[in-house]
Design an enzyme around this catalytic site. Structure first.
Site, PDB file in Angstrom:
ATOM      1  N   ASN A 164      51.940  36.872  40.259  1.00 13.47           N
ATOM      2  CA  ASN A 164      52.048  38.242  40.772  1.00 13.47           C
ATOM      3  C   ASN A 164      51.479  39.278  39.797  1.00 13.47           C
ATOM      4  OD1 ASN A 164      52.761  40.366  42.587  1.00 13.47           O
ATOM      5  ND2 ASN A 164      54.367  39.041  43.378  1.00 13.47           N
ATOM      6  N   ARG A 165      51.803  40.554  40.033  1.00 18.25           N
ATOM      7  CA  ARG A 165      51.080  41.640  39.349  1.00 18.25           C
ATOM      8  C   ARG A 165      51.804  42.180  38.129  1.00 18.25           C
ATOM      9  NH1 ARG A 165      50.075  41.692  44.665  1.00 18.25           N
ATOM     10  NH2 ARG A 165      47.893  41.941  45.262  1.00 18.25           N
TER      11      ARG A 165
ATOM     12  N   HIS B 124      51.223  28.548  45.011  1.00 14.95           N
ATOM     13  CA  HIS B 124      50.626  29.475  45.977  1.00 14.95           C
ATOM     14  C   HIS B 124      50.138  28.764  47.240  1.00 14.95           C
ATOM     15  CE1 HIS B 124      48.692  33.153  47.287  1.00 14.95           C
ATOM     16  NE2 HIS B 124      49.021  33.766  46.167  1.00 14.95           N
ATOM     17  N   SER B 125      50.961  27.864  47.791  1.00 16.08           N
ATOM     18  CA  SER B 125      50.564  27.194  49.044  1.00 16.08           C
ATOM     19  C   SER B 125      50.617  28.161  50.214  1.00 16.08           C
ATOM     20  CB  SER B 125      51.501  26.014  49.323  1.00 16.08           C
ATOM     21  OG  SER B 125      51.217  24.962  48.434  1.00 16.08           O
ATOM     22  N   TYR B 126      49.599  28.065  51.066  1.00 12.64           N
ATOM     23  CA  TYR B 126      49.562  28.830  52.316  1.00 12.64           C
ATOM     24  C   TYR B 126      49.940  27.854  53.429  1.00 12.64           C
ATOM     25  CZ  TYR B 126      46.522  32.509  50.235  1.00 12.64           C
ATOM     26  OH  TYR B 126      45.978  33.516  49.476  1.00 12.64           O
TER      27      TYR B 126
ATOM     28  N   HIS C 105      48.211  37.136  38.890  1.00  6.57           N
ATOM     29  CA  HIS C 105      48.213  35.667  38.865  1.00  6.57           C
ATOM     30  C   HIS C 105      47.590  35.039  37.619  1.00  6.57           C
ATOM     31  CE1 HIS C 105      49.947  35.849  42.731  1.00  6.57           C
ATOM     32  NE2 HIS C 105      48.889  35.738  43.498  1.00  6.57           N
TER      33      HIS C 105
ATOM     34  N   GLU D 249      56.168  32.487  47.735  1.00  6.06           N
ATOM     35  CA  GLU D 249      55.978  32.243  46.302  1.00  6.06           C
ATOM     36  C   GLU D 249      57.281  32.579  45.581  1.00  6.06           C
ATOM     37  OE1 GLU D 249      52.412  34.633  45.267  1.00  6.06           O
ATOM     38  OE2 GLU D 249      52.182  34.656  47.414  1.00  6.06           O
TER      39      GLU D 249
ATOM     40  N   ASP E  31      53.577  41.678  52.008  1.00  5.59           N
ATOM     41  CA  ASP E  31      53.053  41.255  50.707  1.00  5.59           C
ATOM     42  C   ASP E  31      54.012  41.834  49.658  1.00  5.59           C
ATOM     43  OD1 ASP E  31      51.537  40.277  48.666  1.00  5.59           O
ATOM     44  OD2 ASP E  31      49.661  41.275  49.241  1.00  5.59           O
TER      45      ASP E  31
ATOM     46  N   GLN F  29      57.956  36.097  46.860  1.00  3.95           N
ATOM     47  CA  GLN F  29      56.901  36.938  47.413  1.00  3.95           C
ATOM     48  C   GLN F  29      56.539  36.320  48.754  1.00  3.95           C
ATOM     49  OE1 GLN F  29      55.602  39.662  45.832  1.00  3.95           O
ATOM     50  NE2 GLN F  29      53.755  40.139  46.987  1.00  3.95           N
TER      51      GLN F  29
HETATM   52  C1  BGC Z   1      49.540  38.404  46.513  1.00  7.10           C
HETATM   53  C2  BGC Z   1      48.492  39.015  47.412  1.00  7.10           C
HETATM   54  C3  BGC Z   1      47.175  38.447  47.000  1.00  7.10           C
HETATM   55  C4  BGC Z   1      47.224  36.958  47.109  1.00  7.10           C
HETATM   56  C5  BGC Z   1      45.975  36.357  46.553  1.00  7.10           C
HETATM   57  C6  BGC Z   1      49.535  36.941  46.728  1.00  7.10           C
HETATM   58  O1  BGC Z   1      50.459  36.338  45.892  1.00  7.10           O
HETATM   59  O2  BGC Z   1      50.793  38.957  46.747  1.00  7.10           O
HETATM   60  O3  BGC Z   1      48.474  40.404  47.314  1.00  7.10           O
HETATM   61  O4  BGC Z   1      46.130  38.965  47.754  1.00  7.10           O
HETATM   62  O5  BGC Z   1      48.279  36.443  46.368  1.00  7.10           O
HETATM   63  O6  BGC Z   1      45.310  35.646  47.446  1.00  7.10           O
END
Ligand code: BGC
Length: 389
Positions: free
Chosen positions: A117-118, A217-219, A143, A354, A289, A326
């Site tokens: 994260n940020r 970071h699995s989708y 990240h 996440e 998000d 997240q």
């Molecule tokens: C973030 C998104 C970001 C993505 C990256 C996520 O964890 O919250 O804002 O675009 O990761 O693909």
């Protein structure tokens, strides 16, 4: 007469010996079959431009679940699980080959570190010393930086037991790598079990005071059909609060109630049912998000969220020791990246859960600490468990 007696005596001895050898063989078979219930297999996956060899490990159980993980980024490239008819299909977005991961990936399936994260403006301080990280997401750090844990090759070892197979990945991140202080020795262990659960256990130690926040970071798209969006998949989150963000997706510091907002997932609700609502926070995120402040933070590894896909009947349950999650509804997927099944990954064709500490924690002292000191062990565990209904 004596000869006949001896003959029968010998014969019965022989029968006993043969019988006991056969029984032993049967037992051996049973044991081998048990050990083989969950297997792990290694194959070459590719080579990075600088000559790094990347392997793919396939973990497979006898309940229809298969997980592919590559040593580049510790990326989960595929999770196949049965639908309600027993048909196993892939439920995570990603690619079939290394080249595509190297070219462009929005962190598909990867281990994220050192900080998931940020971090606002890529800056934080420890003991009065300011550290600067890469600014790789607008004005913020995201990240782990330019070459985060998602882009390094991890050292792998395997372990199998009667009802599980595990892949242990180790990476030593050097002092000041990507601007983070301290050498961080990190281990991520993926364990597939017979009950269709995948555990991710994270551990790290440092030789200097530092910060750590690891995640995966699995989708997911539980339908198994990546041409569909995830908007009709039904989410529950065990969270009474969430963290509102500013225009750059950094938490404002407010810990807001989900009550009467589109962020209330305490009852199962389709992801898409309120995503276009006239809500300032949804507008800032371009959808969901945000980090949810999970309930039961003192309860350790507990169920924090469930997603159900009515079409396939698949259910994903998420368990974690982490204080936050997240929930990202794949808003930035824009139909440009090639999908494994053909076509492209369009907006909201995958969601991420996440598990992690809160974004920007190093700069928000009211948030749970992400500081790791020498002599301490960072440890975190998340489980993705699949079933059907
Ligand atoms: C973030 C998104 C970001 C993505 C990256 C996520 O964890 O919250 O804002 O675009 O990761 O693909």
């Amino acid at each position: 007469m004596k000869f006949i007696k001896q003959f029968f005596y010998g014969l019965s001895l022989l029968v006993i010996v043969i019988f006991s050898v056969m029984c032993k063989d049967e037992k051996k078979k049973e044991v081998t079959q048990k050990i083989e219930k969950v297997s792990i297999e290694k194959n070459e996956f590719g080579t990075t431009p600088d000559g790094g060899k990347v392997d793919r490990y396939t973990l497979k159980n006898s309940s229809g679940m298969t997980v592919d993980i590559i040593t580049y980024g510790g990326i989960i490239t595929s999770i196949k699980v049965p639908n309600k008819e027993g048909v196993s299909e892939d439920v995570v977005l990603g690619y079939d080959n290394l080249g595509q991961y190297l070219e462009s990936s929005p962190y598909f399936g990867a281990i994220i570190g050192r900080y998931g994260n940020r971090i606002a403006k890529g800056k934080f301080s420890l003991d009065g010393m300011e550290y600067s990280l890469a600014v790789n997401n607008g004005e913020n750090h995201l990240h782990g930086g330019i070459k985060g844990f998602d882009k390094v090759i991890w050292e792998a070892s395997e372990e199998t037991g009667e009802n599980y197979a595990a892949l242990k990945l180790v990476y030593l991140s050097k002092d000041m790598e990507e601007g983070y202080p301290g050498s961080l020795n990190t281990t991520v262990t993926y364990t597939l079990k017979e009950d269709n659960s995948l555990d991710m256990a994270y551990e790290a130690t440092t030789d200097k005071k530092t910060i750590v926040n690891l995640t995966n970071h699995s989708y997911f798209n539980l339908s198994g059909d990546f041409s569909k969006t995830v908007l009709d998949q039904v989410l529950s989150l065990n969270a009474d609060k969430y963290l509102p963000v500013d225009n750059t997706l950094i938490p404002t510091g407010e810990i807001a109630d989900v009550e009467n907002t589109p962020f209330n997932f305490r009852e199962p609700t389709p992801i898409g049912s309120r995503i276009e609502a006239d809500d300032d926070q949804l507008k800032k995120g371009g959808g969901y998000d945000h980090c949810w402040v999970l309930n039961g933070q003192d309860k350790g590894h507990r169920l924090i969220g469930t997603v159900y896909d009515p079409g396939s009947g698949r259910v994903l349950e998420v368990f974690t020791t982490e204080p936050g999650v997240q929930f990202y509804s794949g808003n930035f997927l824009d139909g440009t990246l090639p999908a494994k099944q053909g076509g492209t990954y369009k907006k909201r064709s995958g969601f991420c859960l996440e598990t992690q500490h809160y974004p920007d924690s190093p700069n928000q002292l009211d948030f749970p600490s992400v500081v790791l000191n020498p002599g301490e062990k960072y440890s975190s565990k998340t489980t993705f468990k699949f079933s059907t209904k």
